[in-house]
Design a protein around this motif. Structure first.
Motif, short mmCIF file in Angstrom:
data_model
loop_
_atom_site.label_atom_id
_atom_site.label_comp_id
_atom_site.label_asym_id
_atom_site.label_seq_id
_atom_site.Cartn_x
_atom_site.Cartn_y
_atom_site.Cartn_z
N CYS A 227 1.32 11.58 5.95
CA CYS A 227 1.16 12.58 4.89
C CYS A 227 0.01 12.05 3.94
O CYS A 227 -0.36 11.07 3.49
N TYR A 228 -0.94 13.20 3.85
CA TYR A 228 -2.18 12.88 3.20
C TYR A 228 -2.02 14.00 2.02
O TYR A 228 -2.31 15.32 2.36
N PHE B 131 0.87 -1.21 -0.02
CA PHE B 131 0.02 0.02 -0.11
C PHE B 131 0.86 1.13 0.20
O PHE B 131 0.29 2.39 0.02
N GLN B 132 2.04 0.97 0.22
CA GLN B 132 2.95 2.17 0.24
C GLN B 132 4.21 2.00 -0.54
O GLN B 132 5.19 1.25 -0.15
N SER B 133 4.54 2.91 -1.55
CA SER B 133 5.85 2.63 -2.49
C SER B 133 6.56 3.64 -1.86
O SER B 133 6.35 4.63 -1.51
N ASN B 134 7.87 3.10 -1.84
CA ASN B 134 9.15 3.90 -1.20
C ASN B 134 9.34 4.72 -2.19
O ASN B 134 9.36 4.77 -3.54
N HIS B 135 9.55 6.22 -1.71
CA HIS B 135 10.26 7.29 -2.33
C HIS B 135 9.25 7.89 -3.42
O HIS B 135 9.36 8.64 -4.17
N GLN B 136 7.89 7.68 -3.12
CA GLN B 136 6.92 8.32 -3.77
C GLN B 136 5.65 8.67 -2.67
O GLN B 136 5.42 8.32 -1.63
N ILE B 137 5.35 10.06 -2.69
CA ILE B 137 4.48 10.56 -1.98
C ILE B 137 3.13 10.34 -2.40
O ILE B 137 2.44 10.50 -3.50
N VAL B 138 2.24 9.58 -1.59
CA VAL B 138 0.76 8.81 -2.06
C VAL B 138 0.22 9.09 -0.53
O VAL B 138 0.36 9.22 0.42
N ASP B 139 -1.27 8.94 -0.81
CA ASP B 139 -2.11 9.13 0.46
C ASP B 139 -1.77 8.23 1.39
O ASP B 139 -1.75 6.94 1.00
N GLN C 130 3.50 7.88 5.25
CA GLN C 130 4.32 8.52 6.52
C GLN C 130 5.62 8.77 6.02
O GLN C 130 6.52 8.29 5.28
N VAL C 131 6.06 9.91 6.67
CA VAL C 131 7.39 10.49 6.70
C VAL C 131 8.09 10.67 7.92
O VAL C 131 7.46 11.22 8.86
N PHE D 231 10.83 8.38 3.70
CA PHE D 231 9.52 7.87 3.80
C PHE D 231 9.52 6.49 4.50
O PHE D 231 10.62 5.89 4.82
N PHE D 232 8.29 6.25 5.41
CA PHE D 232 8.53 5.38 6.59
C PHE D 232 7.30 4.39 6.48
O PHE D 232 6.28 4.80 5.90
N VAL D 233 7.40 3.05 7.03
CA VAL D 233 6.48 2.18 6.95
C VAL D 233 6.56 1.37 8.28
O VAL D 233 7.58 1.10 8.84
N GLU D 234 5.18 1.11 8.93
CA GLU D 234 5.21 0.43 10.09
C GLU D 234 5.66 -1.09 9.70
O GLU D 234 5.12 -1.51 8.86
N SER D 235 6.13 -1.55 10.69
CA SER D 235 6.56 -3.00 10.74
C SER D 235 6.73 -3.61 12.15
O SER D 235 6.85 -2.98 12.99
N LEU D 236 6.82 -4.98 12.13
CA LEU D 236 7.11 -5.70 13.49
C LEU D 236 8.66 -6.28 13.44
O LEU D 236 8.91 -6.93 14.49
#
Length: 400
Positions: free
Chosen positions: A85-86, A59-67, A70-71, A384-389
Motif C-alpha cells: 500500500c502506497y 518502519f511500519q506501525s500496526n493498524h495505520q496506513i502509511v507509505d 503492506q495489507v 496489516f502485515f509485515v515481513e518476518s523470519l
C-alpha cells in the motif's frame, strides 16, 4: 601482495555483515542462507530473527496506513493476496500507473490449502498468520496452522485435547496472539454453545502442545460468542479483550481479558455509561478496539436508522486497567461526517474512514458490519502485515 594480506582484505567483520543482512527482505535472506554456513547460522539465530522483525516494525506501525505498508487480503476464502500500500492506493487513486491491481501480489499458499478446502484467517501477528481449515460436516476435522508466507513455512498444530462435533457444539472460536515475555506465539481455542462454555484450551508454539484452561475461564465467557458485535476482540499489552454480558441475555457488560503470558483471564470495567445494555440496543452497538496502544471502545448510536442524529463515540482507557482513566476522546456526528468504506478486516468488521461531509450524503450504507463482504479487489478480509523470519528455525516448520 601475499595471500595472507589478500585474505585480510576480503574479511568482513560479523557485525558489519549482520548490519547489512538486517536490511534485506525476508525472501533475500532465505537465499543468503545458501551462501555459506556462517551466514546460514547467523540468519537462523533467534536474536537475528528478532532484530530483523524489530527493524521492520519500526518502519511500519500496526493498524495505520502509511507509505510502504503492506495489507494482507483474503478473497472469497480461497486465496490470499498481499497488497503493498502506497499512500491512497486503498482509495482507488486514479493517478496510480496501471491502477491499484498492479500493486497486488498473490501469495503462494501452502499445499495444505487448495481450492476444494475452505479456510479462515484467525489473525496475523509479526508476519505470521493463524489459519483454520474446516470440513463443513464436522468441526472435529478442523486443521489449525501457523503460516509465514514470506519464507514459505508453516506449522500444523496437533489436535486439541477436546474434540467438538458439529451435532453437539455449534460454536468453536480461535484467537491468536503473541507473548513478548517468552517470545512465543499462542492459539486460544474456545468451544461453547449458545448458553454454556464447554472447553477452553491454549496452544503454545514453544511448548508444542495444548493446555486445558476450562476451569479458570469465567463461566459467562461463552455468552454472546455467536451474536454480533460480541464476537470481536482486540489485542493490547499481549492480552486479548472481548466485551461480554455477565449473564445469559443479561444487561450488564464487562470487558474480559486473557493474558497471553500468564494464561489467565481477567476483567476490566467499562465506562459507567456503557455497562448496561439499553432497551434500544437494536440501534446501539459497541465495538472493542485498539487506539494507539490502549484499549478502546467505539459506541455507535442509532446505527441502523441512518438518522441525522447518529453519533460515533470513541472511548479510550488511557491507563491500562484503571477504570477512572476511561475518556471519551471524540464524538463524530453523522451530520458532519460520512463513512468511506475500505473493506473488511479479520474480525469481519467493516473498516471505514470518517471524511468531512462536503457533498450530499451518500446512499444509506447496507449491511454495515454484519460480515457480508463487498466483492472488490480489496478482498473479503483485511489486515496489516509485515515481513518476518518467524518460523525459520522452528524444528516442526514445513517448507514448501
Amino acid at each position: 601482495m601475499d595471500s595472507t594480506s589478500s585474505s585480510k582484505l576480503t574479511y568482513i567483520p560479523e557485525e558489519i555483515v549482520r548490519g547489512i543482512l538486517l536490511r534485506l527482505p525476508a525472501k533475500s535472506l532465505i537465499m543468503c542462507t545458501a551462501v555459506c554456513k556462517s551466514w546460514s547460522c547467523l540468519i537462523k539465530r533467534c536474536y537475528f530473527i528478532d532484530a530483523h522483525l524489530s527493524r521492520k516494525l519500526s518502519f511500519q506501525s500496526n493498524h495505520q496506513i502509511v507509505d510502504g505498508c503492506q495489507v494482507l487480503l483474503l478473497e472469497n476464502h480461497t486465496k490470499f493476496n498481499l497488497l503493498s500500500c502506497y499512500g491512497d492506493i486503498l482509495f482507488h487513486n486514479p493517478e496510480l500507473p496501471g491502477g491499484a491491481a498492479d500493486y497486488i501480489t498473490e501469495l503462494m499458499n501452502p499445499p495444505i490449502l487448495n481450492e476444494d478446502t475452505g479456510f479462515d484467517m484467525v489473525q496475523t501477528c509479526n508476519g505470521v498468520i493463524c489459519l483454520t481449515s474446516t470440513n463443513n460436516d464436522d468441526i472435529a476435522a478442523t486443521d489449525i496452522f501457523i503460516w509465514n508466507p514470506s519464507i514459505r513455512r508453516y506449522v500444523v498444530l496437533p489436535r486439541p485435547n477436546f474434540i467438538a462435533y458439529l451435532n453437539n457444539y455449534n460454536i468453536v472460536r480461535h484467537y491468536f496472539g503473541y507473548d513478548s515475555h517468552t517470545n512465543d506465539y499462542k492459539v486460544l481455542r474456545c468451544v461453547s454453545n449458545l448458553s454454556t462454555q464447554v472447553a477452553v484450551e491454549i496452544y503454545s508454539l514453544a511448548r508444542g502442545s495444548w493446555k486445558t484452561l476450562t476451569a479458570s475461564a469465567p463461566t459467562y465467557f461463552g455468552f454472546g460468542t455467536a451474536t454480533w458485535p460480541f464476537s470481536y476482540w482486540a489485542v493490547v499489552n499481549d492480552a486479548l479483550h472481548w466485551v461480554r454480558p455477565r449473564v445469559q441475555r443479561g444487561k450488564d457488560l464487562v470487558i474480559v481479558s486473557f493474558d497471553m503470558s500468564t494464561e489467565l483471564f481477567g476483567e476490566i470495567m467499562m465506562p459507567q455509561g456503557l455497562r448496561k445494555i439499553e432497551p434500544r440496543y437494536v440501534d446501539s452497538n459497541i465495538w472493542i478496539s485498539k487506539h494507539k496502544g490502549s484499549v478502546a471502545l467505539l459506541e455507535c448510536s442509532n446505527m441502523f436508522t441512518q438518522s441525522s442524529d447518529t453519533q460515533l463515540h470513541l472511548w479510550v482507557m488511557e491507563e491500562y486497567g484503571v477504570v477512572e482513566s476511561w475518556t471519551k476522546l471524540y464524538t463524530y456526528s453523522m451530520a458532519e461526517y460520512f463513512l468511506l468504506s475500505l473493506g473488511f478486516n479479520f474480525y469481519h468488521e467493516h473498516v471505514f474512514m470518517l471524511d468531512i461531509r462536503k457533498t450530499l450524503p451518500p446512499p444509506p450504507l447496507k449491511n454495515l458490519g454484519n460480515g457480508e463482504s463487498q466483492k472488490t479487489h480489496r478482498g473479503d478480509i483485511m489486515d496489516f502485515f509485515v515481513e518476518s523470519l518467524v518460523l525459520l528455525g522452528h524444528p516442526n516448520a514445513i517448507s514448501y
